[in-house]
Design an enzyme around this catalytic site. Structure first.
Site, PDB file in Angstrom:
ATOM      1  N   GLU A  57       1.430  -8.245   2.534  1.00 12.82           N
ATOM      2  CA  GLU A  57       1.508  -7.712   3.906  1.00 12.82           C
ATOM      3  C   GLU A  57       2.932  -7.605   4.430  1.00 12.82           C
ATOM      4  OE1 GLU A  57      -0.756 -10.005   2.990  1.00 12.82           O
ATOM      5  OE2 GLU A  57      -2.674  -9.070   3.417  1.00 12.82           O
TER       6      GLU A  57
ATOM      7  N   HIS B 164     -10.643 -16.032   9.976  1.00 10.50           N
ATOM      8  CA  HIS B 164     -10.982 -14.606  10.007  1.00 10.50           C
ATOM      9  C   HIS B 164     -11.543 -14.157  11.352  1.00 10.50           C
ATOM     10  CE1 HIS B 164     -10.570 -14.954   5.669  1.00 10.50           C
ATOM     11  NE2 HIS B 164     -10.690 -13.650   5.555  1.00 10.50           N
TER      12      HIS B 164
END
Lengths: 326, 337
Positions: free
Chosen positions: A60, A129
């Site tokens: 990322e 998450h």
């Protein structure tokens, strides 16, 4: 008007903008061959080829920075984070590179880039998450933070974001991808920084964005059965805030509840409440209340998870308190 | 006869170029000495990292580029900025925080930019700009140009995730990127062997299927030759290179760090100073009959005058207007596509 999902509305926006401008490309994990982890990019690889639909390794920080660098020399990257939870690994590039470049170069180098992906909790995905980071990004001068709630806004705002010259944090609702709604075909642009009244009302203003918009609309229905007329204002953009729309509505109803999915402490809604009390203190007939996610890491157990989340019932309860009805 | 004449002509041109490189290195050296002086007088604030000792790296590498290529570098970037041709006045004015500086005084010593020269920043987070250069290389390949993206960073950046992530992508996609690791042996005060498990930095390139070279950074000719090869690889068909350029910082990490500090000895610094890139290059030119003492003195005098002029310009320039605080946070309203 065609009725399509939020997911397909985003897909349409990407497809149209890529056809319109050769400098626009999509980069991220699983955006191409896999067709998108949430299928937002379905069919785009076949249409635009691997030079413009670019699969990356799970890296990322690296690909966020590659996007910023490409934007610095004139491309218009759309960088997909599989979820904003993973974008924490890339935050140096979003904050120290994208948000700062124009200022520290004295206006010479802008970064026209869109960072996008799903944010917030889905179902039972637990602590790592199920998070909302809009307040963190909205804190940073140089960034714009956009959070559409409906399919039409998803399309119109993503198209505007891609055409914008500043770095945009574009947060989609993970639980909104399957939501259907009317979406105008072709050129449909929703301006960044403009809120929308999603339901007109008189007695109380429900301020919301992203997932809490549907919850506030549901709450307004419940309140109506008790004779309360609630106005639902969808902020759509967190930064820049549409102060005019917020203050106009609250000046009319004199009472407000701010509903947001994220944690309470220093949440985006805290800024909204601060703006209200500073600008129109004399208009208020009650303190503004906030309905937020519980200030805890998200638990896995479904009963605990439900207790941690915002719900229409919690919004109704807060509305009644500002109306002194409970 | 014609051949000899043309060869002589080429020699003259080469000699001029070689003397110009010497002048650039001298300019950087004197500029940095002056910046150090200005810092101690309080005319420069914040952090100020000097490039003294490493001049041949910036001059040698940048001599091989075209005006359309893109460069990013670290916060130790005054030398790169000058070698790229940014006027000394504008760089010094930025160090002074003045309105006439490269970033209108809003960037300072660590953030020199000149977009017109493809000089896309001094960056302040170690390793953070390596993905940016990789993205520039990505854009050049995307647009099928033969531009090259060049990235300077120190050896301490190679233990940062950004280095690995960026070089891996440059390797996968065969981007026209040149990664120049200026190995000056110390990341601030931490010696390379205390920070990096394997000593040979260039060998890291094997993990990315990338060409690599180890270069003597005090020898301008070697730097130029290695960079020339890297540029050829990058231009077409594009392929990335990792250059490990071994050099040495003759001064402290920043102005708050004494010349040798606790982490290196005076003797070590003195030993390295004996391989001063400027002296080595000047001696080479003298040995080849391309430079004499008079020419050297003339160059020194010229460069000193240029630096003094930059200093005076910066000193006399105005501060930014108060409204400048609020400008350049976002693009002007109404722009965009």
């Amino acid at each position: 008007m065609p009725v399509i999902t939020y997911r397909d509305a985003l897909n349409q926006a990407l497809r149209e903008e890529m056809a319109r401008d050769q400098d626009v490309f999509l980069m991220g994990e699983e955006v191409g061959v896999y067709q998108g982890a949430y299928k937002v990019s379905r069919g785009l690889l076949e249409e635009f080829g691997p030079n413009r639909i670019v699969d990356t390794p799970i890296t990322e920080l690296g690909f966020a920075g590659v996007g910023v660098g490409a934007a610095m020399v004139g491309l218009r990257p759309v960088i997909e984070f599989m979820t904003w939870n993973f974008a924490l690994l890339a935050i140096d590039q979003v904050i120290n590179s994208a948000a700062k470049m124009r200022y520290m170069s004295g206006g010479q180098v802008g970064v026209p880039i869109v960072f996008r992906g799903p944010a917030g909790a889905a179902l039972q995905l637990a602590a790592q998450h199920s998070q909302c980071f809009e307040a963190m990004y909205a804190h940073i001068p140089g960034l714009k933070v956009v959070m559409p709630a409906t399919p039409a806004d998803a399309k119109g705002l993503l198209k505007s974001a891609i055409r914008d010259d500043d770095p945009i944090v574009f947060m989609e609702g993970e639980m909104l991808y399957n939501v259907k709604g009317e979406v105008p075909e072709g050129e449909h642009l929703v301006p960044i920084g403009k809120a929308e009244v999603k339901r007109a009302g008189e007695h109380v203003t429900l301020l919301c964005y992203s997932k809490t918009v549907a919850q506030c609309l549901k709450a307004a229905e419940l309140l109506e059965t008790e004779g309360v007329s609630a106005e639902v204002v969808d902020l759509r953009t967190i930064r820049p805030l549409d102060l005019e729309a917020i203050l106009t509505s609250v000046s009319k109803t004199h009472r407000a509840v701010m509903a947001e999915e994220g944690w309470n402490f220093a949440g985006a809604g805290a800024q909204v409440v601060d703006e209200i009390q500073r600008n129109i203190f004399d208009e208020l007939d009650a303190p503004v209340l906030r309905v937020t996610g519980a200030d805890v890491p998200m638990p896995y157990n479904k009963h605990l998870e439900k207790a941690a989340k915002v719900s229409p019932e919690k919004i109704v309860a807060a509305a009644k308190r500002v109306l002194y009805l409970d | 006869m014609a051949t000899t004449k043309s060869a002589r002509k080429t020699d003259t041109r080469t000699a001029e170029k070689y003397r110009a490189y010497l002048r650039q290195m001298l300019l950087i050296r004197h500029f940095e000495e002056k910046a150090g002086e200005a810092y101690s007088l309080g005319k420069i604030g914040g952090f100020c990292h000097l490039y003294i000792g490493q001049e041949a790296v910036a001059v040698g590498c940048l001599s091989q580029l075209r005006p359309t290529d893109a460069i990013t570098t670290t916060y130790r970037e005054h030398g790169h900025a000058l070698a790229r041709g940014i006027p000394a006045r504008a760089v010094m004015a930025e160090l002074f925080g003045k309105a006439t500086g490269t970033s209108k005084g809003k960037g300072g010593s660590m953030h020199i930019f000149d977009a017109s020269l493809g000089f896309l920043g001094g960056h302040g987070i170690v390793g953070g700009h390596i993905p940016l250069s990789t993205g520039m290389g990505f854009a050049f390949k995307y647009r099928h140009t033969d531009q090259v993206a060049v990235c300077f960073f120190g050896e301490a950046a190679i233990n940062n995730g950004a280095f690995h992530e960026a070089l891996n992508m440059a390797g996968i996609w065969k981007l026209p990127c040149i990664f120049i690791c200026e190995n000056n042996r110390y990341g601030m005060g931490t010696a390379l062997d205390r920070a990096t498990a394997t000593w040979n930095i260039a060998e890291r390139a094997s993990a990315y299927d990338m060409s690599r070279e180890v270069v003597d950074g005090q020898d301008l000719a070697e730097v130029m030759a290695a960079m020339e090869r890297a540029v050829v690889r990058a231009r077409r068909p594009s392929a990335p290179t990792l250059l490990e350029v071994r050099t040495y910082r003759f001064v402290g990490h920043s102005m708050s760090d004494p010349i040798h500090g606790h982490y290196r000895t005076k003797e070590e610094v003195e030993a390295h100073r004996k391989r001063d890139p400027i002296v080595l290059w000047a001696e080479k030119l003298k040995a080849e009959g391309l430079l004499d003492d008079t020419a050297m003195e003339k160059l020194e005098a010229e460069v000193k005058a240029e630096v003094q002029d930059a200093y005076d310009f910066a000193d006399q320039s105005p501060d930014p207007e108060p409204e400048e605080l609020w400008r350049d946070v976002y693009a002007p309203v109404g722009e965009g596509r």
